[in-house]
Scaffold this motif. Sequence first.
Motif, PDB file in Angstrom:
ATOM      1  N   ASP A  83       7.024  74.008 -32.855  1.00 60.28           N
ATOM      2  CA  ASP A  83       6.137  75.007 -32.245  1.00 60.28           C
ATOM      3  C   ASP A  83       6.904  75.950 -31.330  1.00 60.28           C
ATOM      4  O   ASP A  83       6.741  77.168 -31.395  1.00 60.28           O
ATOM      5  N   ALA A  84       7.741  75.391 -30.482  1.00 57.02           N
ATOM      6  CA  ALA A  84       8.506  76.215 -29.529  1.00 57.02           C
ATOM      7  C   ALA A  84       9.496  77.115 -30.255  1.00 57.02           C
ATOM      8  O   ALA A  84       9.646  78.300 -29.909  1.00 57.02           O
ATOM      9  N   LEU A 102       9.185  84.214 -33.542  1.00 56.11           N
ATOM     10  CA  LEU A 102       8.206  85.300 -33.576  1.00 56.11           C
ATOM     11  C   LEU A 102       8.478  86.352 -32.497  1.00 56.11           C
ATOM     12  O   LEU A 102       8.142  87.525 -32.672  1.00 56.11           O
ATOM     13  N   LYS A 103       9.086  85.921 -31.404  1.00 54.75           N
ATOM     14  CA  LYS A 103       9.461  86.855 -30.330  1.00 54.75           C
ATOM     15  C   LYS A 103      10.847  87.465 -30.576  1.00 54.75           C
ATOM     16  O   LYS A 103      11.379  88.149 -29.718  1.00 54.75           O
ATOM     17  N   GLU A 104      11.407  87.141 -31.754  1.00 60.08           N
ATOM     18  CA  GLU A 104      12.718  87.638 -32.179  1.00 60.08           C
ATOM     19  C   GLU A 104      13.856  87.212 -31.243  1.00 60.08           C
ATOM     20  O   GLU A 104      14.835  87.919 -31.061  1.00 60.08           O
ATOM     21  N   LYS A 105      13.733  86.010 -30.693  1.00 59.07           N
ATOM     22  CA  LYS A 105      14.777  85.445 -29.824  1.00 59.07           C
ATOM     23  C   LYS A 105      15.781  84.626 -30.620  1.00 59.07           C
ATOM     24  O   LYS A 105      16.905  84.438 -30.199  1.00 59.07           O
ATOM     25  N   ILE A 162      18.021  68.716 -32.062  1.00 59.07           N
ATOM     26  CA  ILE A 162      17.136  68.062 -31.101  1.00 59.07           C
ATOM     27  C   ILE A 162      16.870  66.610 -31.492  1.00 59.07           C
ATOM     28  O   ILE A 162      16.985  65.708 -30.659  1.00 59.07           O
ATOM     29  N   ILE A 163      16.519  66.385 -32.745  1.00 58.02           N
ATOM     30  CA  ILE A 163      16.132  65.027 -33.139  1.00 58.02           C
ATOM     31  C   ILE A 163      17.316  64.074 -33.222  1.00 58.02           C
ATOM     32  O   ILE A 163      17.121  62.860 -33.316  1.00 58.02           O
ATOM     33  N   LYS A 164      18.521  64.589 -33.161  1.00 62.18           N
ATOM     34  CA  LYS A 164      19.710  63.726 -33.183  1.00 62.18           C
ATOM     35  C   LYS A 164      20.231  63.399 -31.790  1.00 62.18           C
ATOM     36  O   LYS A 164      21.164  62.615 -31.658  1.00 62.18           O
ATOM     37  N   THR A 165      19.641  63.985 -30.748  1.00 57.18           N
ATOM     38  CA  THR A 165      20.126  63.704 -29.393  1.00 57.18           C
ATOM     39  C   THR A 165      19.635  62.327 -28.941  1.00 57.18           C
ATOM     40  O   THR A 165      18.495  61.939 -29.220  1.00 57.18           O
ATOM     41  N   PRO A 166      20.483  61.577 -28.245  1.00 53.32           N
ATOM     42  CA  PRO A 166      20.088  60.246 -27.775  1.00 53.32           C
ATOM     43  C   PRO A 166      18.825  60.276 -26.904  1.00 53.32           C
ATOM     44  O   PRO A 166      18.026  59.351 -26.935  1.00 53.32           O
ATOM     45  N   HIS A 218       7.996  68.573 -21.960  1.00 54.68           N
ATOM     46  CA  HIS A 218       9.424  68.306 -21.733  1.00 54.68           C
ATOM     47  C   HIS A 218      10.280  68.908 -22.852  1.00 54.68           C
ATOM     48  O   HIS A 218      11.290  69.569 -22.588  1.00 54.68           O
ATOM     49  N   VAL A 219       9.866  68.692 -24.083  1.00 55.50           N
ATOM     50  CA  VAL A 219      10.614  69.225 -25.232  1.00 55.50           C
ATOM     51  C   VAL A 219      10.614  70.750 -25.186  1.00 55.50           C
ATOM     52  O   VAL A 219      11.653  71.393 -25.341  1.00 55.50           O
ATOM     53  N   SER A 220       9.449  71.322 -24.944  1.00 57.71           N
ATOM     54  CA  SER A 220       9.338  72.780 -24.889  1.00 57.71           C
ATOM     55  C   SER A 220      10.202  73.364 -23.779  1.00 57.71           C
ATOM     56  O   SER A 220      10.903  74.358 -23.986  1.00 57.71           O
ATOM     57  N   SER A 221      10.182  72.734 -22.616  1.00 54.58           N
ATOM     58  CA  SER A 221      10.982  73.267 -21.501  1.00 54.58           C
ATOM     59  C   SER A 221      12.477  73.170 -21.791  1.00 54.58           C
ATOM     60  O   SER A 221      13.245  74.058 -21.418  1.00 54.58           O
ATOM     61  N   LYS A 222      12.895  72.120 -22.485  1.00 52.69           N
ATOM     62  CA  LYS A 222      14.302  71.998 -22.886  1.00 52.69           C
ATOM     63  C   LYS A 222      14.686  73.152 -23.806  1.00 52.69           C
ATOM     64  O   LYS A 222      15.770  73.724 -23.667  1.00 52.69           O
ATOM     65  N   ILE A 223      13.834  73.470 -24.739  1.00 51.51           N
ATOM     66  CA  ILE A 223      14.122  74.539 -25.700  1.00 51.51           C
ATOM     67  C   ILE A 223      14.111  75.904 -25.005  1.00 51.51           C
ATOM     68  O   ILE A 223      15.026  76.700 -25.176  1.00 51.51           O
ATOM     69  N   TYR A 224      13.078  76.156 -24.195  1.00 51.29           N
ATOM     70  CA  TYR A 224      12.974  77.456 -23.546  1.00 51.29           C
ATOM     71  C   TYR A 224      14.072  77.688 -22.516  1.00 51.29           C
ATOM     72  O   TYR A 224      14.480  78.816 -22.283  1.00 51.29           O
TER      73      TYR A 224
END
Length: 120
Positions: free
Chosen positions: A61-62, A68-71, A84-88, A110-116
């Motif tokens: 989602d993030a 979509l924001k072209e980032k 992400i899914i491979k991090t301990p 938490h996941v979203s804040s890590k990504i952003y």
Amino acid sequence: MEPLTSTFKPIKSLAFSLERFCTHFKNRSDSFLETIPSVKILKSLTKELTLFNTILVSANDALVELYLKEKIKFTDINKKILKIIKTPEFIKYQRIKPKNVNQILKLKDHVSSKIYSKSI
């Protein structure tokens, strides 16, 4: 309040997507399937509902929002999800079942804040 298990019906169907996908491409070699980035992600899912599913959906989602924001580029979505899914920090959630909705929402944030914050 809606039972927790009914909340996960769409996520649970993801776990079976790999099986359907492989059946559809049964005449193709395994090396062909391994070239498709989404297959690696689907292989990380189990048939059981765990907090790992929350991580996967939240990350997607993030990252789609960033696209979509072209980032980020579209092709970066799968690469970043795999990272992400491979991090301990997040692998440990593969065996943890959700206890309540608040636990899911906290992990999503938490996941979203890590990504952003570009930590991932």
